[in-house]
Design a protein around this motif. Structure first.
Motif, PDB file in Angstrom:
ATOM      1  N   LEU A 102       0.601  -0.787  -0.282  1.00  0.00           N
ATOM      2  CA  LEU A 102       0.014   0.166   0.178  1.00  0.00           C
ATOM      3  C   LEU A 102       1.132   1.514   0.671  1.00  0.00           C
ATOM      4  O   LEU A 102       0.622   2.574  -0.416  1.00  0.00           O
ATOM      5  CB  LEU A 102      -1.035   0.067   1.168  1.00  0.00           C
ATOM      6  CG  LEU A 102      -2.543  -0.756   0.815  1.00  0.00           C
ATOM      7  CD1 LEU A 102      -2.735  -0.786   2.226  1.00  0.00           C
ATOM      8  CD2 LEU A 102      -2.710  -0.932   0.110  1.00  0.00           C
ATOM      9  N   THR A 103       2.327   0.659   0.434  1.00  0.00           N
ATOM     10  CA  THR A 103       3.000   2.523   0.017  1.00  0.00           C
ATOM     11  C   THR A 103       3.738   2.811  -0.935  1.00  0.00           C
ATOM     12  O   THR A 103       4.805   3.470  -0.664  1.00  0.00           O
ATOM     13  CB  THR A 103       3.644   2.270   1.952  1.00  0.00           C
ATOM     14  OG1 THR A 103       4.130   1.176   1.966  1.00  0.00           O
ATOM     15  CG2 THR A 103       2.696   2.356   2.777  1.00  0.00           C
ATOM     16  N   ASP A 104       4.010   1.552  -1.348  1.00  0.00           N
ATOM     17  CA  ASP A 104       5.651   1.259  -2.533  1.00  0.00           C
ATOM     18  C   ASP A 104       4.575   0.779  -3.900  1.00  0.00           C
ATOM     19  O   ASP A 104       4.369  -0.528  -3.861  1.00  0.00           O
ATOM     20  CB  ASP A 104       6.930   0.020  -1.829  1.00  0.00           C
ATOM     21  CG  ASP A 104       7.821   0.229  -2.963  1.00  0.00           C
ATOM     22  OD1 ASP A 104       7.605   1.374  -3.494  1.00  0.00           O
ATOM     23  OD2 ASP A 104       8.839  -1.028  -2.472  1.00  0.00           O
ATOM     24  N   PRO A 105       4.791   1.684  -5.011  1.00  0.00           N
ATOM     25  CA  PRO A 105       4.122   1.409  -5.961  1.00  0.00           C
ATOM     26  C   PRO A 105       4.719   0.352  -6.970  1.00  0.00           C
ATOM     27  O   PRO A 105       4.868  -0.399  -7.296  1.00  0.00           O
ATOM     28  CB  PRO A 105       4.314   2.886  -6.508  1.00  0.00           C
ATOM     29  CG  PRO A 105       4.449   3.988  -5.589  1.00  0.00           C
ATOM     30  CD  PRO A 105       4.412   3.331  -4.183  1.00  0.00           C
ATOM     31  N   VAL A 115       2.025  -1.639  -8.471  1.00  0.00           N
ATOM     32  CA  VAL A 115       0.914  -0.905  -9.081  1.00  0.00           C
ATOM     33  C   VAL A 115       1.549   0.167  -9.623  1.00  0.00           C
ATOM     34  O   VAL A 115       1.257   0.935 -11.047  1.00  0.00           O
ATOM     35  CB  VAL A 115       0.704  -0.123  -7.995  1.00  0.00           C
ATOM     36  CG1 VAL A 115       0.231   1.824  -8.110  1.00  0.00           C
ATOM     37  CG2 VAL A 115      -0.034  -0.226  -6.607  1.00  0.00           C
ATOM     38  N   GLN A 116       2.954   0.737  -9.634  1.00  0.00           N
ATOM     39  CA  GLN A 116       3.796   0.638 -10.795  1.00  0.00           C
ATOM     40  C   GLN A 116       3.492   0.503 -11.887  1.00  0.00           C
ATOM     41  O   GLN A 116       3.247   1.015 -13.130  1.00  0.00           O
ATOM     42  CB  GLN A 116       5.423   1.249 -10.495  1.00  0.00           C
ATOM     43  CG  GLN A 116       6.426   1.759 -11.365  1.00  0.00           C
ATOM     44  CD  GLN A 116       5.905   3.550 -11.707  1.00  0.00           C
ATOM     45  OE1 GLN A 116       5.572   3.542 -10.466  1.00  0.00           O
ATOM     46  NE2 GLN A 116       6.040   3.672 -12.338  1.00  0.00           N
ATOM     47  N   ALA A 117       3.374  -0.827 -12.343  1.00  0.00           N
ATOM     48  CA  ALA A 117       3.438  -1.547 -13.289  1.00  0.00           C
ATOM     49  C   ALA A 117       2.360  -1.600 -14.353  1.00  0.00           C
ATOM     50  O   ALA A 117       2.177  -1.349 -15.221  1.00  0.00           O
ATOM     51  CB  ALA A 117       4.264  -3.002 -13.502  1.00  0.00           C
ATOM     52  N   LEU A 155       0.775  12.389 -12.450  1.00  0.00           N
ATOM     53  CA  LEU A 155       0.665  12.197 -11.121  1.00  0.00           C
ATOM     54  C   LEU A 155       1.573  10.943 -10.236  1.00  0.00           C
ATOM     55  O   LEU A 155       2.074  10.073 -10.501  1.00  0.00           O
ATOM     56  CB  LEU A 155      -0.353  11.652 -10.544  1.00  0.00           C
ATOM     57  CG  LEU A 155      -2.039  12.737 -10.721  1.00  0.00           C
ATOM     58  CD1 LEU A 155      -3.112  12.129 -10.962  1.00  0.00           C
ATOM     59  CD2 LEU A 155      -1.711  14.479  -9.684  1.00  0.00           C
ATOM     60  N   PRO A 156       2.119  11.779  -9.454  1.00  0.00           N
ATOM     61  CA  PRO A 156       3.120  10.538  -8.483  1.00  0.00           C
ATOM     62  C   PRO A 156       2.380   9.000  -8.184  1.00  0.00           C
ATOM     63  O   PRO A 156       1.104   8.538  -7.884  1.00  0.00           O
ATOM     64  CB  PRO A 156       3.402  11.079  -7.353  1.00  0.00           C
ATOM     65  CG  PRO A 156       3.448  12.739  -7.888  1.00  0.00           C
ATOM     66  CD  PRO A 156       1.837  12.757  -7.657  1.00  0.00           C
TER      67      PRO A 156
END
Length: 204
Positions: A102-105, A115-117, A155-156
């Motif tokens: 939840l805290t590291d994309p 999440v990043q992927a 967005l980040p």
């Protein structure tokens, strides 16, 4: 050339109400299907219709009267071995892993997709749509809506979980590849469905 991409979130389902990581199966609940049917007449005209893989986007598109194509690049976030489990179950069994996710994309402790992927995958699809003229209507999972907004507004990725996507709402992106404007989500029709897609996870 201006492209418009209208992202429609699916109607409510048991997995959504239970805050369960979606595994692609499981139908809409009866009230969700009824609300989708009622909203069909409020859909804007589109030149093409697409959808995320999975039962609830397929059923939502059908209830909305759409003849849509399923696109694998619009699949929801792959939650790996967490698929089918509730957020509460994962939190009890793997609290540190859940917090890291939840805290590291870039984290994928479930051995699925980060999440990043996801944002990169959905962003690539959005940029391809930016080369097309006209309007695309896409019935997609809430995570796909979040990823598209993160990419469109640069967005980040940490903001991913701060975007709420209630059932049967439209988020509109307009512009062209590399430059998008956002029209914030609106309901397809008057709907009293609780905004219970605020919890993280695939379909949560």
């Amino acid at each position: 050339m201006t492209s418009r991409v209208l992202l429609v979130s699916p109607a409510s389902s048991p997995a959504l109400r239970q805050a369960r990581f979606y595994d692609g199966f499981g139908p809409l609940d009866p009230s969700g299907a009824a609300r989708a049917r009622a909203a069909a007449d409020s859909l804007p005209r589109a030149d093409r219709a697409v959808r995320s893989p999975g039962a609830r986007c397929h059923e939502t598109a059908a209830e909305l009267g759409l003849d849509s194509d399923e696109l694998p690049e619009l699949a929801t976030l792959d939650a790996g071995h967490w698929r089918g489990r509730t957020l509460q179950e994962v939190g009890a069994a793997e609290p540190e892993a859940l917090m890291r996710w939840l805290t590291d994309p870039e984290s994928a402790p479930h051995d699925g997709e980060s999440v990043q992927a996801l944002c990169q995958r959905v962003g690539a699809w959005l940029e391809s749509e930016g080369q097309e003229d006209g309007r695309t209507l896409a019935v997609v999972e809430p995570e796909v809506v979040r990823a598209a907004v993160v990419h469109a507004l640069t967005l980040p990725p940490e903001t991913f979980w701060r975007l709420d996507v209630p059932p049967l709402t439209v988020t509109e992106l307009s512009g062209r590849s590399g430059r998008w404007n956002l029209r914030l989500g609106r309901p397809l029709a008057d709907d009293t469905t609780p905004a219970n897609s605020r919890r993280p996870g695939t379909g949560i």
